[in-house]
Scaffold this active site. Structure first.
Site, mmCIF file in Angstrom:
data_model
loop_
_atom_site.group_PDB
_atom_site.id
_atom_site.type_symbol
_atom_site.label_atom_id
_atom_site.label_comp_id
_atom_site.label_asym_id
_atom_site.label_seq_id
_atom_site.Cartn_x
_atom_site.Cartn_y
_atom_site.Cartn_z
ATOM 1 N N SER A 159 37.838 39.985 66.552
ATOM 2 C CA SER A 159 37.298 41.270 66.081
ATOM 3 C C SER A 159 38.338 41.979 65.216
ATOM 4 O O SER A 159 38.007 42.593 64.195
ATOM 5 C CB SER A 159 36.958 42.174 67.268
ATOM 6 O OG SER A 159 35.678 41.884 67.731
ATOM 7 N N ASN A 164 27.052 32.765 76.335
ATOM 8 C CA ASN A 164 27.800 32.650 75.088
ATOM 9 C C ASN A 164 29.211 32.101 75.345
ATOM 10 O O ASN A 164 29.597 31.052 74.813
ATOM 11 C CB ASN A 164 27.829 34.064 74.464
ATOM 12 C CG ASN A 164 28.594 34.107 73.168
ATOM 13 O OD1 ASN A 164 28.898 33.072 72.580
ATOM 14 N ND2 ASN A 164 28.915 35.301 72.723
ATOM 15 N N LYS A 182 39.439 50.482 70.448
ATOM 16 C CA LYS A 182 38.553 49.369 70.109
ATOM 17 C C LYS A 182 37.856 48.902 71.369
ATOM 18 O O LYS A 182 38.489 48.760 72.419
ATOM 19 C CB LYS A 182 39.433 48.227 69.566
ATOM 20 C CG LYS A 182 38.691 46.971 69.231
ATOM 21 C CD LYS A 182 38.347 46.949 67.754
ATOM 22 C CE LYS A 182 37.376 45.856 67.385
ATOM 23 N NZ LYS A 182 35.980 46.169 67.687
ATOM 24 N N LYS A 231 44.484 44.791 77.282
ATOM 25 C CA LYS A 231 44.207 43.512 76.614
ATOM 26 C C LYS A 231 44.801 43.507 75.204
ATOM 27 O O LYS A 231 45.481 42.566 74.809
ATOM 28 C CB LYS A 231 42.679 43.342 76.547
ATOM 29 C CG LYS A 231 42.208 41.953 76.271
ATOM 30 C CD LYS A 231 40.681 41.891 76.257
ATOM 31 C CE LYS A 231 40.048 42.159 77.603
ATOM 32 N NZ LYS A 231 38.589 41.938 77.603
ATOM 33 N N LYS A 284 35.521 52.026 75.049
ATOM 34 C CA LYS A 284 34.279 51.405 75.544
ATOM 35 C C LYS A 284 33.200 52.462 75.557
ATOM 36 O O LYS A 284 33.496 53.649 75.661
ATOM 37 C CB LYS A 284 34.483 50.872 76.962
ATOM 38 C CG LYS A 284 33.566 49.733 77.334
ATOM 39 C CD LYS A 284 34.055 48.438 76.703
ATOM 40 C CE LYS A 284 33.291 47.237 77.129
ATOM 41 N NZ LYS A 284 34.000 45.988 76.818
ATOM 42 N N THR A 328 35.886 34.180 72.069
ATOM 43 C CA THR A 328 36.297 34.424 73.456
ATOM 44 C C THR A 328 36.535 33.092 74.153
ATOM 45 O O THR A 328 37.551 32.891 74.840
ATOM 46 C CB THR A 328 35.209 35.230 74.188
ATOM 47 O OG1 THR A 328 35.027 36.451 73.475
ATOM 48 C CG2 THR A 328 35.588 35.532 75.619
ATOM 49 N N ASP A 353 28.433 44.440 73.037
ATOM 50 C CA ASP A 353 28.765 44.213 74.445
ATOM 51 C C ASP A 353 27.462 43.819 75.144
ATOM 52 O O ASP A 353 26.550 43.315 74.487
ATOM 53 C CB ASP A 353 29.372 45.505 75.019
ATOM 54 C CG ASP A 353 30.227 45.274 76.246
ATOM 55 O OD1 ASP A 353 31.423 45.010 76.100
ATOM 56 O OD2 ASP A 353 29.697 45.361 77.376
HETATM 57 P P1 NAD Z 1 26.078 36.124 78.177
HETATM 58 O O1 NAD Z 1 25.058 37.120 78.558
HETATM 59 O O2 NAD Z 1 25.887 35.296 76.953
HETATM 60 O O3 NAD Z 1 26.276 35.071 79.387
HETATM 61 C C1 NAD Z 1 26.370 35.435 80.728
HETATM 62 C C2 NAD Z 1 25.784 34.297 81.554
HETATM 63 O O4 NAD Z 1 25.999 34.586 82.934
HETATM 64 C C3 NAD Z 1 24.270 34.133 81.365
HETATM 65 O O5 NAD Z 1 23.980 32.755 81.167
HETATM 66 C C4 NAD Z 1 23.690 34.613 82.706
HETATM 67 O O6 NAD Z 1 22.487 33.931 83.055
HETATM 68 C C5 NAD Z 1 24.814 34.235 83.637
HETATM 69 N N1 NAD Z 1 24.746 34.922 84.927
HETATM 70 C C6 NAD Z 1 24.313 36.182 85.207
HETATM 71 N N2 NAD Z 1 24.334 36.389 86.535
HETATM 72 C C7 NAD Z 1 24.807 35.261 87.089
HETATM 73 C C8 NAD Z 1 25.063 34.858 88.429
HETATM 74 N N3 NAD Z 1 24.832 35.669 89.449
HETATM 75 N N4 NAD Z 1 25.553 33.620 88.644
HETATM 76 C C9 NAD Z 1 25.768 32.771 87.616
HETATM 77 N N5 NAD Z 1 25.548 33.100 86.337
HETATM 78 C C10 NAD Z 1 25.071 34.328 86.079
HETATM 79 O O7 NAD Z 1 27.465 36.913 78.144
HETATM 80 P P2 NAD Z 1 28.856 36.473 77.496
HETATM 81 O O8 NAD Z 1 29.000 37.153 76.193
HETATM 82 O O9 NAD Z 1 29.028 35.005 77.601
HETATM 83 O O10 NAD Z 1 29.867 37.198 78.502
HETATM 84 C C11 NAD Z 1 30.160 36.644 79.779
HETATM 85 C C12 NAD Z 1 31.352 37.369 80.373
HETATM 86 O O11 NAD Z 1 32.438 37.292 79.460
HETATM 87 C C13 NAD Z 1 31.146 38.872 80.654
HETATM 88 O O12 NAD Z 1 31.907 39.235 81.790
HETATM 89 C C14 NAD Z 1 31.745 39.526 79.437
HETATM 90 O O13 NAD Z 1 32.188 40.850 79.708
HETATM 91 C C15 NAD Z 1 32.930 38.610 79.198
HETATM 92 N N6 NAD Z 1 33.438 38.695 77.838
HETATM 93 C C16 NAD Z 1 32.687 38.290 76.782
HETATM 94 C C17 NAD Z 1 33.191 38.425 75.519
HETATM 95 C C18 NAD Z 1 32.414 37.954 74.323
HETATM 96 O O14 NAD Z 1 32.948 38.037 73.212
HETATM 97 N N7 NAD Z 1 31.224 37.414 74.487
HETATM 98 C C19 NAD Z 1 34.474 38.975 75.302
HETATM 99 C C20 NAD Z 1 35.238 39.355 76.412
HETATM 100 C C21 NAD Z 1 34.693 39.221 77.678
#
Ligand code: NAD
Length: 415
Positions: free
Chosen positions: A349, A221, A70, A94, A106, A190, A146
């Site tokens: 999920s 997000n 997954k 995880k 992935k 998350t 992703d």
């Molecule tokens: P997203 O794209 O919605 O948000 C990411 C945010 O980070 C954006 O607002 C972007 O502008 C900001 N960003 C980018 N570069 C930056 C920097 N240099 N300094 C400060 N902010 C910066 O993504 P998301 O879904 O919120 O995911 C964020 C993290 O969480 C990622 O590492 C992702 O792998 C991890 N994650 C997300 C989920 C999920 O379900 N959304 C699940 C597990 C892990």
């Protein structure tokens, strides 16, 4: 010594330390070092101008001892095999850590989706899932959104695969729109999972969340929803940033209003009542809780000694390097590692997939209740083991995850 920032090597290092602490069978360690399967494909796409472009796609299935693999599919120009392998391994650990019956996977396509039209992205999505069709499926490997993929892309992929099979297959992947079998609560899952483990950690170290100060790196997000949920628990959000800048108000601000501002103007910058703050200064602000929710390798040997938080809740994957982990642990900062702190996403999920297989759907309240139970249990398993062991929270989390994988591989007769 130069700090190692290659995520694949970082996973190998973390695994090696946990294996040594567990006195792990070398056969089990070898099985976890390398993925069981890596699939590469060419994905041709008819462009709007009639020409054909061919993109490279990957899917890595790391280990399926605990169940079908997954993990997400990303569309990004930097998609590469090493990073995909590292991310798949993290998914294995995880899922094992929170006790859901999945292995880790992935994948992605090396493409800049910003250069493609909506129709071109649709054709890419459909052709990619056709290429993956022989190796994915609800009992085999279940993708999800992703980086730069989303529920619409999942809908196109689910539709294409279902047409190929001649039956509706909603359980092929998760993160679908609710109308096609997506789950209530997936969008904030998350963040909710992260906030549950932060709340439990605060309880464990005697930190009152009422009035506790919070800094969020990456107001997307996960970050913005974590801000909203922490405020609901009484915490005060004092700073947040995104790729274009940061805002700070030591008296706190309303995280929902900040989200509305970002949705309106495209950035947190210029939010009324706040001062501007650089990314470097934001990470080093004095606070009770720091939530990295943006990128990998942001807490390193360069700034770990200056981090001024009591708890770090890693919503992002891989924000802290192994050397920074050591520094933070020595300084008494409690790090809630990514494989624990952001596991709420894959957990909901899993709920989506279960609902698809049953064809019976749960309310948002039911999803929240079930997520709460799983996250609290996972936190307790890791924290209790941490108190008993002489290693940091991340290595402890790996050890808890690896023990279950070790047992599954033994009873299957793989070692
Ligand atoms: P997203 O794209 O919605 O948000 C990411 C945010 O980070 C954006 O607002 C972007 O502008 C900001 N960003 C980018 N570069 C930056 C920097 N240099 N300094 C400060 N902010 C910066 O993504 P998301 O879904 O919120 O995911 C964020 C993290 O969480 C990622 O590492 C992702 O792998 C991890 N994650 C997300 C989920 C999920 O379900 N959304 C699940 C597990 C892990």
């Amino acid at each position: 010594m130069e700090e190692n920032l290659n995520v694949y090597e970082i996973v190998q290092q973390q695994l090696a330390v946990a294996a040594r602490e567990l006195d792990l069978d070398p056969g089990v360690h070898d099985l976890l070092k390398e993925p069981m399967r890596v699939f590469t494909c060419s994905v041709p796409v008819r462009m709007d101008d009639g020409s054909v472009k061919v993109f490279t796609g990957y899917r890595c299935q790391h280990n399926d001892a605990l169940g079908p693999t997954k993990g997400g599919l990303r569309f990004h120009p930097d998609v590469a095999i090493d990073e995909t392998k590292a991310l798949a391994a993290w998914m294995t650990f995880k899922c094992s850590l929170v006790g859901i019956p999945y292995g880790g996977g992935k994948g992605g396509v090396q493409v800049n989706p910003k250069e493609l039209s909506r129709r071109e992205i649709e054709r890419l999505s459909r052709n990619f899932i056709r290429a993956l069709a022989p190796i994915v499926g609800p009992d085999r490997d279940i993708p999800a959104p992703d980086v730069y993929t989303n529920p619409q892309i999942m809908a196109w992929m689910m539709d294409e695969y279902s047409q190929l099979k001649g039956v509706n297959v909603p359980g092929l992947l998760t993160g679908k729109p609710i109308i096609l079998g997506g789950s209530e609560g997936r969008e904030e899952a998350t963040a909710r999972g992260c906030v549950i483990v932060v709340r439990e950690a605060a309880k464990a170290i005697g930190l009152d969340l009422n009035g506790a100060t919070v800094v969020i790196q990456g107001y997307g997000n996960a970050g913005s929803a974590a801000g909203r949920l922490l405020k609901e628990l009484g915490a005060k959000i004092i700073a947040a940033n995104d790729s274009s800048g940061g805002v700070h108000n030591p008296d706190g601000f309303d995280p929902i209003e900040l989200k509305e501002h970002k949705d309106r103007v495209g950035s947190v910058k210029g939010f009324p009542g706040c001062n501007e703050i650089s990314n470097k200064d934001l990470l080093e602000l004095e606070c009770d809780i720091l939530i990295p929710a943006a990128l990998e390798n942001v807490i390193t040997t360069k700034n770990a000694a200056n981090i001024n938080a009591k708890i770090i809740g890693e919503a992002a994957n891989g924000p802290t390097t192994p050397k920074a982990d050591e520094i933070l642990d020595e300084r008494g900062v409690l790090v809630l590692p990514d494989i624990l702190a952001n596991a709420g996403g894959v957990t909901v999920s899993y709920f989506e997939w279960v609902q698809n297989l049953m064809n019976f759907y749960w309310s948002a309240e039911e999803v929240k209740e079930k997520l709460e139970k799983i996250m609290v249990k996972a936190f307790k398993n890791v924290y209790n083991a941490y108190l008993e062991n002489d290693v940091n929270m991340r290595i402890t989390a790996y050890m808890v995850a690896i023990k279950r994988l070790d047992e599954a591989m033994r009873v299957r007769g793989w070692v």
